[in-house]
Design a protein around this motif. Structure first.
Motif, PDB file in Angstrom:
ATOM      1  N   GLN A 155       0.830  -1.206   0.000  1.00 51.50           N
ATOM      2  CA  GLN A 155       0.000   0.000   0.000  1.00 51.50           C
ATOM      3  C   GLN A 155       0.865   1.256   0.000  1.00 51.50           C
ATOM      4  N   ILE A 156       1.901   1.259   0.841  1.00 48.38           N
ATOM      5  CA  ILE A 156       2.796   2.420   0.909  1.00 48.38           C
ATOM      6  C   ILE A 156       3.517   2.618  -0.413  1.00 48.38           C
ATOM      7  N   GLU A 157       4.016   1.518  -0.971  1.00 46.62           N
ATOM      8  CA  GLU A 157       4.739   1.590  -2.246  1.00 46.62           C
ATOM      9  C   GLU A 157       3.841   2.165  -3.338  1.00 46.62           C
ATOM     10  N   HIS A 158       2.622   1.664  -3.427  1.00 44.74           N
ATOM     11  CA  HIS A 158       1.693   2.115  -4.475  1.00 44.74           C
ATOM     12  C   HIS A 158       1.305   3.577  -4.277  1.00 44.74           C
ATOM     13  N   ASN A 159       0.977   3.951  -3.042  1.00 48.23           N
ATOM     14  CA  ASN A 159       0.469   5.300  -2.793  1.00 48.23           C
ATOM     15  C   ASN A 159       1.551   6.362  -2.739  1.00 48.23           C
ATOM     16  N   SER A 160       2.800   5.942  -2.552  1.00 54.01           N
ATOM     17  CA  SER A 160       3.906   6.915  -2.524  1.00 54.01           C
ATOM     18  C   SER A 160       4.520   7.132  -3.897  1.00 54.01           C
TER      19      SER A 160
ATOM     20  N   LYS B 224       6.892  11.732   0.932  1.00 52.49           N
ATOM     21  CA  LYS B 224       6.095  10.760   0.178  1.00 52.49           C
ATOM     22  C   LYS B 224       5.695   9.570   1.048  1.00 52.49           C
TER      23      LYS B 224
ATOM     24  N   ALA C 237       1.820   8.593   2.238  1.00 52.70           N
ATOM     25  CA  ALA C 237       1.289   7.269   1.918  1.00 52.70           C
ATOM     26  C   ALA C 237       0.889   6.507   3.185  1.00 52.70           C
ATOM     27  N   SER C 238       1.626   6.717   4.275  1.00 53.56           N
ATOM     28  CA  SER C 238       1.332   6.021   5.528  1.00 53.56           C
ATOM     29  C   SER C 238      -0.020   6.411   6.098  1.00 53.56           C
TER      30      SER C 238
ATOM     31  N   THR D 289      -2.681   6.751   4.543  1.00 58.14           N
ATOM     32  CA  THR D 289      -3.777   6.111   3.797  1.00 58.14           C
ATOM     33  C   THR D 289      -3.836   4.596   4.028  1.00 58.14           C
TER      34      THR D 289
ATOM     35  N   LYS E  43      -4.609   0.942   5.188  1.00 58.45           N
ATOM     36  CA  LYS E  43      -5.705   0.181   5.779  1.00 58.45           C
ATOM     37  C   LYS E  43      -5.092  -1.062   6.425  1.00 58.45           C
TER      38      LYS E  43
END
Length: 227
Positions: free
Chosen positions: A50-55, A212, A216-217, A219, A221
Motif C-alpha cells: 500500500q505504501i509503495e503504491h500510494n507513494s 512521500k 502514503a502512511s 492512507t 488500511k
C-alpha cells in the motif's frame, strides 16, 4: 533443500538495487511476513505494498531471519522496515515514521486443561520472546521451543499445556499443523509502546522521500490480524 535454495536465489536477485529504489527489510515471521512459492506474503507485505503504491516509490524487498534481525539491519543498512518499536530504537540510524498497531504477547492454553492445572501449566515459547509473561506466570515450568510448529506437536502429544506468543502467529502455525483443540486466553501482557509495530526508516533519507512515505502512511488500511 529446494525451498532454501529458492529463498537464497530470491534474496540474491533482490540485492540488485537501483539508485531510485528503497531497500526494504522483511523478517521471516509468518503470518506477518514470509516467503511462499517464491513470493513475499503476509500482513506487513500488504501494508508495504500500500505504501509503495500510494507513494509512487519503488521498493526492493529482502528477506532476513528474524532471530538475527538486529545484526543484519546494522550490516545491510536497509532504508525501511516494519518491526517493533524497541528494535527501531536500538540504532541511531533509524527513526519511527508511523505506529501501525499494538503487539501484546499472550499465554494461551488448551481448553481441555484450562482451570484444571492453573498453577502448573507447562508453557512453551520461542526463545527470546514472552520474557515478562514467563517471569511473572510461568517460571520453571516454561519450555523453550525452536518453532511454533514444534510447539503445536508438543501440545498434540501433551508435552505442553499452552504456548506464549502473538495470537496471529499461534493461529497461523497451528492451522498449518492442523491443530484441532481450542486454545483459550490465560494471560496477556499489558499495553507497552516498546512492542508497538512501527514503520521504521533511515534518518538520512531525503526530505522528499520522507514526505512521500509519510503521506502514503496516512492512507494505510490495516488488515484484520486477529490481535
Amino acid at each position: 533443500m529446494k525451498k532454501i535454495i529458492a529463498i537464497l536465489l530470491l534474496n540474491f536477485s533482490l540485492t540488485q538495487v537501483k539508485a531510485d529504489e528503497l531497500r526494504v527489510a522483511i523478517t521471516n515471521i509468518p503470518p506477518f511476513s514470509y516467503v511462499e512459492d517464491q513470493q513475499f506474503k503476509g500482513f506487513h507485505i500488504d501494508i508495504l505494498h500500500q505504501i509503495e503504491h500510494n507513494s509512487g516509490l519503488k521498493f526492493n524487498y529482502t528477506l532476513y531471519p528474524h532471530a538475527r534481525i538486529t545484526t543484519y539491519l546494522e550490516g545491510s543498512n536497509p532504508d525501511l522496515f516494519i518491526l517493533s518499536r524497541i528494535i527501531c530504537d536500538r540504532s541511531d540510524k533509524y527513526e519511527v515514521q508511523e505506529t501501525l498497531y499494538r503487539i501484546r504477547p499472550a499465554i494461551m492454553v488448551k481448553q481441555s486443561v484450562y482451570k484444571k492445572n492453573r498453577n502448573n501449566y507447562r508453557i512453551g515459547r520461542l526463545l527470546g520472546t514472552c520474557t515478562e509473561l514467563f517471569k511473572k506466570y510461568v517460571g520453571k515450568l516454561g519450555t523453550d521451543v525452536t518453532s511454533m510448529e514444534q510447539a503445536a506437536d508438543m501440545l498434540k502429544t501433551n508435552r505442553l499445556d499452552g504456548i506464549c506468543s502473538i495470537t496471529p502467529i499461534i493461529n497461523y502455525a497451528f492451522n498449518r499443523k492442523n491443530y484441532k483443540e481450542k486454545l483459550v486466553m490465560h494471560k496477556q501482557q499489558p499495553d507497552t509502546p516498546l512492542f508497538d509495530a512501527v514503520i521504521c526508516r533511515k534518518k538520512d533519507l531525503s526530505p522528499q522521500i520522507k514526505r512521500k512515505l509519510e503521506a502514503a502512511s496516512k492512507t494505510i488500511k490495516i488488515p484484520d490480524m486477529g490481535i
